[in-house]
Design a protein around this motif. Structure first.
Motif, PDB file in Angstrom:
ATOM      1  N   PHE A  89       5.888   5.235   1.929  1.00 13.18           N
ATOM      2  CA  PHE A  89       5.625   4.323   2.409  1.00 13.18           C
ATOM      3  C   PHE A  89       5.636   5.204   4.223  1.00 13.18           C
ATOM      4  CE2 PHE A  89       9.936   3.954   1.206  1.00 13.18           C
ATOM      5  CZ  PHE A  89      10.635   4.061   2.221  1.00 13.18           C
ATOM      6  N   SER A  90       5.214   4.016   5.428  1.00 19.12           N
ATOM      7  CA  SER A  90       5.156   4.789   6.956  1.00 19.12           C
ATOM      8  C   SER A  90       6.907   4.484   6.743  1.00 19.12           C
ATOM      9  CB  SER A  90       4.382   3.536   7.245  1.00 19.12           C
ATOM     10  OG  SER A  90       4.486   4.064   8.436  1.00 19.12           O
ATOM     11  N   PHE A  92       7.565   4.161   9.847  1.00 21.71           N
ATOM     12  CA  PHE A  92       8.153   3.918  11.162  1.00 21.71           C
ATOM     13  C   PHE A  92       7.530   2.634  11.695  1.00 21.71           C
ATOM     14  CE2 PHE A  92       7.241   8.247  11.700  1.00 21.71           C
ATOM     15  CZ  PHE A  92       7.938   9.252  12.507  1.00 21.71           C
ATOM     16  N   GLU A  93       6.849   1.794  10.120  1.00 16.32           N
ATOM     17  CA  GLU A  93       6.886   1.018   9.950  1.00 16.32           C
ATOM     18  C   GLU A  93       8.627  -0.285   9.457  1.00 16.32           C
ATOM     19  OE1 GLU A  93       3.519  -0.892   8.420  1.00 16.32           O
ATOM     20  OE2 GLU A  93       2.675   0.780   8.059  1.00 16.32           O
ATOM     21  N   ASP A  97       7.072  -5.640   7.021  1.00 13.53           N
ATOM     22  CA  ASP A  97       5.875  -5.555   7.754  1.00 13.53           C
ATOM     23  C   ASP A  97       5.392  -4.029   6.876  1.00 13.53           C
ATOM     24  OD1 ASP A  97       5.936  -6.253   9.743  1.00 13.53           O
ATOM     25  OD2 ASP A  97       6.010  -4.839  10.897  1.00 13.53           O
ATOM     26  N   ILE A  98       6.050  -3.025   5.862  1.00 17.17           N
ATOM     27  CA  ILE A  98       5.793  -2.898   4.863  1.00 17.17           C
ATOM     28  C   ILE A  98       5.594  -3.556   3.232  1.00 17.17           C
ATOM     29  CG2 ILE A  98       6.524  -0.657   2.808  1.00 17.17           C
ATOM     30  CD1 ILE A  98       7.762   0.288   5.352  1.00 17.17           C
ATOM     31  N   MET A 100       5.104  -6.958   3.492  1.00 15.36           N
ATOM     32  CA  MET A 100       3.702  -7.741   4.336  1.00 15.36           C
ATOM     33  C   MET A 100       2.482  -7.086   3.550  1.00 15.36           C
ATOM     34  SD  MET A 100       4.493 -11.054   5.092  1.00 15.36           S
ATOM     35  CE  MET A 100       3.603 -11.710   5.820  1.00 15.36           C
ATOM     36  N   THR A 101       1.949  -5.967   4.470  1.00 11.03           N
ATOM     37  CA  THR A 101       1.695  -5.670   4.558  1.00 11.03           C
ATOM     38  C   THR A 101       0.905  -4.963   3.036  1.00 11.03           C
ATOM     39  OG1 THR A 101       1.798  -4.157   6.638  1.00 11.03           O
ATOM     40  CG2 THR A 101      -0.153  -2.824   5.105  1.00 11.03           C
ATOM     41  N   GLN A 102       2.004  -4.157   2.271  1.00  2.00           N
ATOM     42  CA  GLN A 102       1.414  -4.530   1.022  1.00  2.00           C
ATOM     43  C   GLN A 102       0.758  -5.273   0.236  1.00  2.00           C
ATOM     44  OE1 GLN A 102       1.732  -1.600  -0.792  1.00  2.00           O
ATOM     45  NE2 GLN A 102       1.201  -1.985  -2.759  1.00  2.00           N
ATOM     46  N   GLY A 104      -0.282  -8.106   2.177  1.00  2.00           N
ATOM     47  CA  GLY A 104      -2.323  -8.153   1.163  1.00  2.00           C
ATOM     48  C   GLY A 104      -3.040  -7.012   1.337  1.00  2.00           C
ATOM     49  N   ARG A 149       8.609  -3.320  -2.845  1.00  2.16           N
ATOM     50  CA  ARG A 149       6.890  -3.013  -2.435  1.00  2.16           C
ATOM     51  C   ARG A 149       5.952  -3.398  -3.360  1.00  2.16           C
ATOM     52  NH1 ARG A 149       4.774   2.402  -0.496  1.00  2.16           N
ATOM     53  NH2 ARG A 149       5.805   2.695  -2.683  1.00  2.16           N
TER      54      ARG A 149
END
Lengths: 311, 257
Positions: A89-90, A92-93, A97-98, A100-102, A104, A149
């Protein structure tokens, strides 16, 4: 019944000519807790990579709940959640957010993604860390983050590639309880692990892969029945200078107060204790040298691999 | 994947890109503004006064559209190249690759992220330029269209660079050795009318010349080249890069084993 995962004649040859998978086939039934075991380089991660599309297969087929990944990978991916071995995973996130982004990426509306993020971060004990950058988490937290995630889209099949590697015992057991809970709720789980105690405790069925072929595919119970010998470590009250000579048992001295004894199938522990008592040795406690699955696993590894390990 | 789900995937990638470059604004938004302000001061105000007119306009007015376009081009490219390569480097790109998001949506999300940064930097540079010269737009549609297309084109190029890259050095090679020379020789600071016929002909092989001049045409109404051909050329390049990017994605080039 349609298998949760069906793999037929799966082959993978890398560009450098290395044949990682030599035509493996196995199936995992819905609701199962399945262990995929094998030594390093056996082909476990390649198999998982092909299932989730990060590795391109050379031949064979994969279907997830009857959906062929060659025909409708998009639908198959919706049924699948993957927890990889390496952190991916990033850094820096923020934790939330990690997730929520997944959500999405799987087409989940933000409201639903937000609800699921809260649900899984709470279940995995990360809710307090939701606003923390991922790089600030401990190793165990990062592993739990990857599990959360992978669950955000609530897949029917969850694959975990060594999820508890480097995790302390307390955390490992809490992760086991969590995995058992979601398995009981209907999620099919496939687990690769180097902790064979983990596989023995959690899984019902098992496939052992070595050098790109499946060497065993059965239930854990059936497999353990084939175990011919177990090795125990005995703590004794007497001061020992050499191992007692026992007619029926193979016995080795570990230190002045402990022995390692191999018990063959059919032999009884009572006989062992009587034989030791006859030599003036009283056993105060005992434990398995390795767990039963580990004994079997080692016996199944190819001779060549064992020689390599010994060197 | 239905249209609605694709839209959610796209907007998620796009939003993440916005979040990324606004989170690190001292690295992404401030440096180009400082650089361009220095260009305005040195080339526009100080040296520009001694140069006189260029293409029929005071040098400051002539150079401003080129500098805006230069900042859009370099920032669109840099955003996608660094963001997508970082995702590869950290392996967070796997989040996308294992998801049902189609390849073209992944590419579109990153490209529009690059476009957003390019346009944001371009807008800030434009606002700074207003302090140095009066700026009026002669052809709004041409100006908007060419800046948007240029941002898309260079975001696509940055995306392809990031796919091929296997180190951070590899994403700086193209900007340093290709993009910067082409930009500086692309009519940002001068009209190619100043050059001899040979160098004029050679300059016309530079795609950036067409974008800079089209943008300048939109603002000032003057151009060294035929603007229609510039649009045709940019659209062809975009189509080629879209095809190339999708080909690389579908074959998993340096993304899947």
């Amino acid at each position: 019944m349609t298998a949760a995962l069906s793999i037929q004649n799966l082959q993978k040859t890398y560009e450098n000519g290395f044949q990682a998978l030599k035509g493996i086939s196995f199936a995992v039934q819905p609701g199962d807790f399945f262990a995929l075991l094998g030594p390093n380089g056996a082909g476990k991660s390649t198999t998982i990579g092909i299932i989730c599309s990060l590795v391109r297969k050379t031949a064979g087929s994969v279907s997830i709940f009857g959906v062929d990944t060659d025909r409708n990978f998009s639908a198959a991916k919706r049924l699948l959640g993957v927890v990889p071995q390496e952190f991916n995973f990033s850094q820096f996130e923020k934790v939330s957010d990690i997730l929520m982004t997944q959500g999405g990426f799987y087409g989940m509306p933000r409201k639903l993604a937000g609800e699921r993020t809260e649900k899984y971060l709470k279940q995995l004990g990360l809710w307090d860390k939701r606003a923390t950058q991922a790089r600030m988490l401990s190793g165990g937290m990062k592993r739990r983050l990857m599990i959360a995630r992978a669950l955000i889209h609530e897949p029917k099949l969850l694959i975990l590639d060594e999820p508890t590697a480097g995790v302390d015992i307390e955390l490992r057991r809490s992760m086991w309880r969590f995995l058992e809970k979601i398995n009981a709720q209907g999620t099919t789980i496939i687990l690769t692990t180097h902790y064979l105690e983990e596989a023995e405790s959690l899984c019902r069925n098992i496939a052992i892969i070595d050098k790109g072929i499946i060497v065993e595919n059965t239930s854990i119970k059936s497999l353990l029945k084939t175990l011919n010998r177990e090795t125990f470590i005995l703590d004794c009250n007497a001061y020992l200078t050499k191992a007692p000579v026992l007619m029926e048992f193979e016995c080795r001295l570990l230190d002045s107060h402990s022995l390692e004894v191999t018990v063959e199938k059919g032999q009884s522990l009572t006989e062992l204790f009587i034989a030791l008592k006859a030599q003036g040795v009283t056993v105060t406690s005992m434990r398995n040298r390795a767990n039963r699955l580990e004994e079997l696993f080692l016996s199944m590894l190819s001779e060549e691999k064992m020689e390599g390990l010994e060197q | 994947m239905s249209g609605k789900l694709i839209w959610i995937s796209f907007s998620t990638i796009f939003r993440r890109e916005l979040r990324r470059f606004t989170r690190i604004w001292p690295q992404t938004l401030v440096p180009p503004v400082i650089t361009m302000s220095l260009y305005f001061v040195i080339f526009g105000s100080l040296i520009g006064r001694r140069i006189g007119d260029m293409g029929g306009y005071p040098y400051m007015e002539f150079v401003v559209p080129g500098l805006i376009m230069m900042s859009v081009i370099t920032n669109s490219y840099a955003n996608v190249a660094s963001s997508f390569y970082s995702a590869k480097f950290q392996r967070s790109v796997e989040e996308l690759l294992v998801s049902p998001t189609p390849n073209w949506t992944v590419m579109a999300g990153y490209v529009f992220g690059g476009v957003a940064r390019g346009l944001m930097v371009g807008l800030i540079v434009t606002l700074v330029a207003v302090f140095f010269t009066s700026l009026s737009v002669k052809y709004l549609v041409v100006t908007t269209a060419i800046v948007l297309l240029a941002a898309v084109l260079f975001s696509l190029a940055g995306f392809i660079n990031a796919i091929y890259a296997n180190s951070f050095d590899a994403i700086s090679i193209i900007p340093t050795f290709v993009l910067t020379p082409l930009t500086y020789l692309g009519g940002v600071f001068y009209s190619i009318d100043l050059l001899s016929p040979f160098w004029q002909g050679l300059s016309k092989l530079n795609p950036i010349l067409y974008m800079v001049n089209s943008f300048r045409y939109g603002i000032l109404g003057v151009s060294d080249i035929n603007v229609v051909w510039a649009f045709v050329g940019v659209l062809i390049f975009i189509a080629l890069l879209v095809g190339w990017g999708l080909y690389l994605m579908s074959h998993g080039k340096r993304l899947r084993h």
